[in-house]
Write a protein that holds these residues in place. Sequence first.
Motif, PDB file in Angstrom:
ATOM      1  N   VAL A 535       0.838  -1.202   0.000  1.00  0.00           N
ATOM      2  CA  VAL A 535       0.000   0.000   0.000  1.00  0.00           C
ATOM      3  C   VAL A 535       0.870   1.249   0.000  1.00  0.00           C
ATOM      4  CG1 VAL A 535      -1.641   1.356   1.364  1.00  0.00           C
ATOM      5  CG2 VAL A 535      -1.980  -1.103   1.093  1.00  0.00           C
ATOM      6  N   ALA A 536       1.924   1.250   0.838  1.00  0.00           N
ATOM      7  CA  ALA A 536       2.813   2.413   0.917  1.00  0.00           C
ATOM      8  C   ALA A 536       3.487   2.692  -0.426  1.00  0.00           C
ATOM      9  CB  ALA A 536       3.866   2.177   2.003  1.00  0.00           C
ATOM     10  N   VAL A 537       3.967   1.623  -1.078  1.00  0.00           N
ATOM     11  CA  VAL A 537       4.606   1.776  -2.389  1.00  0.00           C
ATOM     12  C   VAL A 537       3.616   2.326  -3.409  1.00  0.00           C
ATOM     13  CG1 VAL A 537       5.689   0.537  -4.301  1.00  0.00           C
ATOM     14  CG2 VAL A 537       6.304  -0.033  -1.957  1.00  0.00           C
ATOM     15  N   THR A 538       2.395   1.812  -3.381  1.00  0.00           N
ATOM     16  CA  THR A 538       1.374   2.241  -4.344  1.00  0.00           C
ATOM     17  C   THR A 538       0.989   3.703  -4.129  1.00  0.00           C
ATOM     18  OG1 THR A 538       0.524  -0.027  -4.374  1.00  0.00           O
ATOM     19  CG2 THR A 538      -0.891   1.678  -5.291  1.00  0.00           C
ATOM     20  N   VAL A 539       0.809   4.096  -2.878  1.00  0.00           N
ATOM     21  CA  VAL A 539       0.469   5.486  -2.567  1.00  0.00           C
ATOM     22  C   VAL A 539       1.568   6.428  -3.038  1.00  0.00           C
ATOM     23  CG1 VAL A 539       0.216   7.119  -0.652  1.00  0.00           C
ATOM     24  CG2 VAL A 539      -1.090   4.995  -0.663  1.00  0.00           C
ATOM     25  N   ASP A 540       2.818   5.990  -2.887  1.00  0.00           N
ATOM     26  CA  ASP A 540       3.941   6.824  -3.306  1.00  0.00           C
ATOM     27  C   ASP A 540       3.888   7.109  -4.805  1.00  0.00           C
ATOM     28  OD1 ASP A 540       6.361   8.206  -2.708  1.00  0.00           O
ATOM     29  OD2 ASP A 540       7.483   6.570  -3.656  1.00  0.00           O
ATOM     30  N   LYS A 541       3.352   6.156  -5.581  1.00  0.00           N
ATOM     31  CA  LYS A 541       3.294   6.308  -7.042  1.00  0.00           C
ATOM     32  C   LYS A 541       1.949   6.838  -7.546  1.00  0.00           C
ATOM     33  CE  LYS A 541       7.417   4.820  -8.152  1.00  0.00           C
ATOM     34  NZ  LYS A 541       8.398   5.713  -8.825  1.00  0.00           N
ATOM     35  N   LYS A 542       0.870   6.430  -6.881  1.00  0.00           N
ATOM     36  CA  LYS A 542      -0.465   6.746  -7.392  1.00  0.00           C
ATOM     37  C   LYS A 542      -1.234   7.742  -6.530  1.00  0.00           C
ATOM     38  CE  LYS A 542      -0.058   4.092 -10.942  1.00  0.00           C
ATOM     39  NZ  LYS A 542      -0.008   4.685 -12.302  1.00  0.00           N
ATOM     40  N   GLY A 543      -0.608   8.238  -5.462  1.00  0.00           N
ATOM     41  CA  GLY A 543      -1.228   9.269  -4.648  1.00  0.00           C
ATOM     42  C   GLY A 543      -2.207   8.734  -3.626  1.00  0.00           C
ATOM     43  N   SER A 544      -2.702   9.647  -2.783  1.00  0.00           N
ATOM     44  CA  SER A 544      -3.649   9.268  -1.738  1.00  0.00           C
ATOM     45  C   SER A 544      -4.692  10.356  -1.567  1.00  0.00           C
ATOM     46  CB  SER A 544      -2.919   9.042  -0.415  1.00  0.00           C
ATOM     47  OG  SER A 544      -2.433  10.266   0.098  1.00  0.00           O
ATOM     48  N   MET A 545      -5.787  10.022  -0.893  1.00  0.00           N
ATOM     49  CA  MET A 545      -6.848  10.983  -0.643  1.00  0.00           C
ATOM     50  C   MET A 545      -6.379  12.082   0.298  1.00  0.00           C
ATOM     51  SD  MET A 545      -9.474   9.904  -2.376  1.00  0.00           S
ATOM     52  CE  MET A 545     -10.798  10.811  -1.584  1.00  0.00           C
ATOM     53  N   ILE A 546      -5.627  11.712   1.313  1.00  0.00           N
ATOM     54  CA  ILE A 546      -5.229  12.685   2.326  1.00  0.00           C
ATOM     55  C   ILE A 546      -4.261  13.724   1.767  1.00  0.00           C
ATOM     56  CG2 ILE A 546      -3.278  11.350   3.247  1.00  0.00           C
ATOM     57  CD1 ILE A 546      -4.076  12.282   6.009  1.00  0.00           C
ATOM     58  N   ALA A 547      -3.438  13.314   0.802  1.00  0.00           N
ATOM     59  CA  ALA A 547      -2.489  14.253   0.201  1.00  0.00           C
ATOM     60  C   ALA A 547      -3.112  15.042  -0.939  1.00  0.00           C
ATOM     61  CB  ALA A 547      -1.260  13.503  -0.309  1.00  0.00           C
ATOM     62  N   GLY A 548      -4.278  14.602  -1.415  1.00  0.00           N
ATOM     63  CA  GLY A 548      -4.959  15.311  -2.475  1.00  0.00           C
ATOM     64  C   GLY A 548      -4.423  15.054  -3.860  1.00  0.00           C
ATOM     65  N   ASP A 549      -3.592  14.005  -4.022  1.00  0.00           N
ATOM     66  CA  ASP A 549      -3.014  13.737  -5.346  1.00  0.00           C
ATOM     67  C   ASP A 549      -3.422  12.371  -5.887  1.00  0.00           C
ATOM     68  OD1 ASP A 549      -1.639  12.214  -3.540  1.00  0.00           O
ATOM     69  OD2 ASP A 549       0.364  12.755  -4.257  1.00  0.00           O
ATOM     70  N   PHE A 550      -4.553  11.837  -5.354  1.00  0.00           N
ATOM     71  CA  PHE A 550      -5.033  10.537  -5.817  1.00  0.00           C
ATOM     72  C   PHE A 550      -5.456  10.639  -7.286  1.00  0.00           C
ATOM     73  CE2 PHE A 550      -8.583   7.430  -6.229  1.00  0.00           C
ATOM     74  CZ  PHE A 550      -7.829   6.281  -6.039  1.00  0.00           C
ATOM     75  N   GLN A 551      -5.057   9.630  -8.090  1.00  0.00           N
ATOM     76  CA  GLN A 551      -5.255   9.716  -9.536  1.00  0.00           C
ATOM     77  C   GLN A 551      -6.498   8.959 -10.005  1.00  0.00           C
ATOM     78  OE1 GLN A 551      -1.520   8.615 -11.412  1.00  0.00           O
ATOM     79  NE2 GLN A 551      -0.347   9.845  -9.957  1.00  0.00           N
ATOM     80  N   SER A 552      -6.512   7.631  -9.802  1.00  0.00           N
ATOM     81  CA  SER A 552      -7.676   6.861 -10.251  1.00  0.00           C
ATOM     82  C   SER A 552      -7.715   5.524  -9.546  1.00  0.00           C
ATOM     83  CB  SER A 552      -7.631   6.638 -11.765  1.00  0.00           C
ATOM     84  OG  SER A 552      -6.564   5.761 -12.096  1.00  0.00           O
ATOM     85  N   GLU A 553      -8.918   4.949  -9.457  1.00  0.00           N
ATOM     86  CA  GLU A 553      -9.074   3.650  -8.799  1.00  0.00           C
ATOM     87  C   GLU A 553      -8.365   2.547  -9.575  1.00  0.00           C
ATOM     88  OE1 GLU A 553     -12.891   2.384  -7.352  1.00  0.00           O
ATOM     89  OE2 GLU A 553     -13.656   4.436  -7.453  1.00  0.00           O
ATOM     90  N   ASP A 554      -8.620   2.461 -10.898  1.00  0.00           N
ATOM     91  CA  ASP A 554      -8.057   1.374 -11.697  1.00  0.00           C
ATOM     92  C   ASP A 554      -6.534   1.387 -11.652  1.00  0.00           C
ATOM     93  OD1 ASP A 554     -10.568   0.535 -12.349  1.00  0.00           O
ATOM     94  OD2 ASP A 554     -10.625   1.568 -14.300  1.00  0.00           O
ATOM     95  N   GLY A 555      -5.956   2.577 -11.816  1.00  0.00           N
ATOM     96  CA  GLY A 555      -4.500   2.665 -11.767  1.00  0.00           C
ATOM     97  C   GLY A 555      -3.953   2.252 -10.408  1.00  0.00           C
ATOM     98  N   PHE A 556      -4.664   2.628  -9.359  1.00  0.00           N
ATOM     99  CA  PHE A 556      -4.242   2.285  -7.997  1.00  0.00           C
ATOM    100  C   PHE A 556      -4.268   0.778  -7.789  1.00  0.00           C
ATOM    101  CE2 PHE A 556      -4.636   1.639  -3.478  1.00  0.00           C
ATOM    102  CZ  PHE A 556      -3.868   2.643  -2.905  1.00  0.00           C
ATOM    103  N   PHE A 557      -5.373   0.142  -8.195  1.00  0.00           N
ATOM    104  CA  PHE A 557      -5.517  -1.296  -7.973  1.00  0.00           C
ATOM    105  C   PHE A 557      -4.510  -2.098  -8.800  1.00  0.00           C
ATOM    106  CE2 PHE A 557     -10.154  -0.295  -6.895  1.00  0.00           C
ATOM    107  CZ  PHE A 557      -9.853  -0.216  -5.543  1.00  0.00           C
ATOM    108  N   LYS A 558      -4.286  -1.687 -10.043  1.00  0.00           N
ATOM    109  CA  LYS A 558      -3.310  -2.391 -10.879  1.00  0.00           C
ATOM    110  C   LYS A 558      -1.903  -2.291 -10.287  1.00  0.00           C
ATOM    111  CE  LYS A 558      -5.773  -1.895 -15.301  1.00  0.00           C
ATOM    112  NZ  LYS A 558      -5.774  -1.248 -16.638  1.00  0.00           N
ATOM    113  N   TYR A 559      -1.567  -1.094  -9.825  1.00  0.00           N
ATOM    114  CA  TYR A 559      -0.229  -0.914  -9.254  1.00  0.00           C
ATOM    115  C   TYR A 559      -0.087  -1.682  -7.939  1.00  0.00           C
ATOM    116  CZ  TYR A 559       4.248   1.443  -8.760  1.00  0.00           C
ATOM    117  OH  TYR A 559       5.597   1.696  -8.674  1.00  0.00           O
TER     118      TYR A 559
END
Length: 656
Positions: A535-559
């Motif tokens: 999860v930490a690795v994925t957030v680092d690449k695909k962003g998070s809600m708390i940081a405001g840089d979340f990109q997309s669900e599909d990209g997050f799940f694939k990564y």
Amino acid sequence: MRNLAQQIYGNQLTEYSKKQTQKQKNGYSSRLGWVFVSKDFTKETTKAVRTYGSLFNVSKDYTYFTPNTFYRNDLRRLSTLRWINAMSIDIDAKNGENEGMTLPDVQELITEAGLPMPSLIVQTPSKGFHVHWFLEQSKRASDKLNAHYSRIQTYIAEMLKGDVNAIGPERLFRLPTDENTVFHSQARVSFDKLCEWFQLVQEQDQQDVHTYKKGFCKGYESLLKHPAVLKILEGVNKGQRDTACYTLALAYKAAGYDEKTAEAYLHNWNQKNMPQMRQIEVKRKVKSAYNGRFHAPSAKKIRELSGMLFSYVIWEEAKPREERTYSHIEEWEGDVLAFIRSRGGKVSGSQRDLAEQITSSADRDKKIPYTTFKKVIARLEEKEIILKSVSSKGRGASTELTIVNEIKAVRTQSEKSNKTQEDSNKINGFNSNTIKDTVEGGTALPFSTGSSLALLKDTLTPNLLPTYSPIAQSAPIPGNVPSAFVSALFNRGFKDGRFIFRAWGKVQLAFKEFGITYRDIAATAGYVRLAVDAVAVTVDKKGSMIAGDFQSEDGFFKYLFGATKGLFANYRADQILEFVVEIESLSDIMLFHVGLELEDELKASSVVDRELIVTKLAEIEREQSARQRRKHYHNHSAFDLNSSLNHFKLFMKTDD
């Protein structure tokens, strides 16, 4: 108490707790662990701490502690262990059991059992004892290691008349104090040595439960009278002469004989060898033994040379610090930190000048040696307690030393950063499904166990709006997802149960490709930690809600799926590499024994990681085959050499 705690836990605890914003920025380290303290054995009075400061403060009000540490602060269970730091035994003196037992009695039992000198012995109010052996290197907890730990612990408890029901690396023991500590040494033992001891005693006990006592020597003075040493004194074969001569010379040295007398005895012993050593070689071995750094022979060498069981423990009480010629490096660490704190948490200058200003807290006339100072700085820097920076080179070089957490604590934030922090805390609020943070030194919902993952950006980026709306009504969090995994997502603003459930599904699919079932993922602490790291690795690449840089669900799940697979592949490769290194150092008998244990595991009805066991068995077969080839090559090489020499001699006679 602080020095003793540092001796046990090392860098598993920090000096001071981090603020929540620092944790969000820097992440959590997988090397850290929680220590549980308790006023008694009830759950209501148990507290978890993760800093030396907290541990020192609560030690005044709490009675018990865990020598081993945990990755969760709300549950002291075998399944939540992170690091094993010590082998600990409880010797009760209640209800007439062990009545009148004294410290010398405990030391005698340890000696007779052939165990190494312990690091700490604490006497309990009931006149019982808690005996601890601190490990040279902490061991990462696992189901297999925990089980083997308990087997060894049970054997030791039986031999020391201890409580065989107080078994398990997760147990509480009495906190050591100046009043209840009756023995303390700097001795440490490797877990491998305890495993070797267990194997040796187990083999002997298959014949006679009291056989182990026959192999142990009570002191240096009885070395030369022990059956194993007497066996070597009867003479040895050609391939053993050098080692035997050196070992016996050390035995004479330890027993109090001078060099000349020992040499005379060994010249007489040499006459029993077939063939004899040259006299000059005997003289050299004796000289090497008496002028070298070893004071006594190796128990392992005596066992190998005699083919008999042999072990001994020499009790040497630790002197007070002010009487030692060289203070322990961990004690100097406290003095160095005290010196830096007295100057506001930061000092600068040449290293020699800084060392000149540091004195021992036990003896103000004693200054820290320069070489020791450099070692202490390196250790503190490795533990991330201090930050070192060097400017310029050569004689003009200046070193700046900063206590990291104390400098961070005094930094003032701007109004803007204060507002950002408030907004962040609002987004990251806890709901009714969150464990309440009632502990010292950290939060109950850690972001990650990874040590080097940059989890969030330094500042919020309002230009990147989340595509996953936080305003939408959230579904409840599913109860079949591990709480640590839920926390890893929840603390980053992913609060919708549907999102968390889908994320856990991707993790399950990734594990399935390695033959790990859904049920076993949640039941295995190491697998859950790996999923949290993913999860930490994925957030680092695909962003998070708390940081405001979340990109997309599909990209997050694939990564997340790919990150989980990659981390597990590395995890599996490390497991195999460690196993190969381990078996290469085992004897043929021990290697065979490990193979049998693995085969028994494979036959069990429930196997967590069948592929790993099969791979390990294949590695054992490769190692056994390699050993057979080496023996075959060695024997044939020796045969070919002897054959060539015989042909040469025959040729010379014919020629004559």
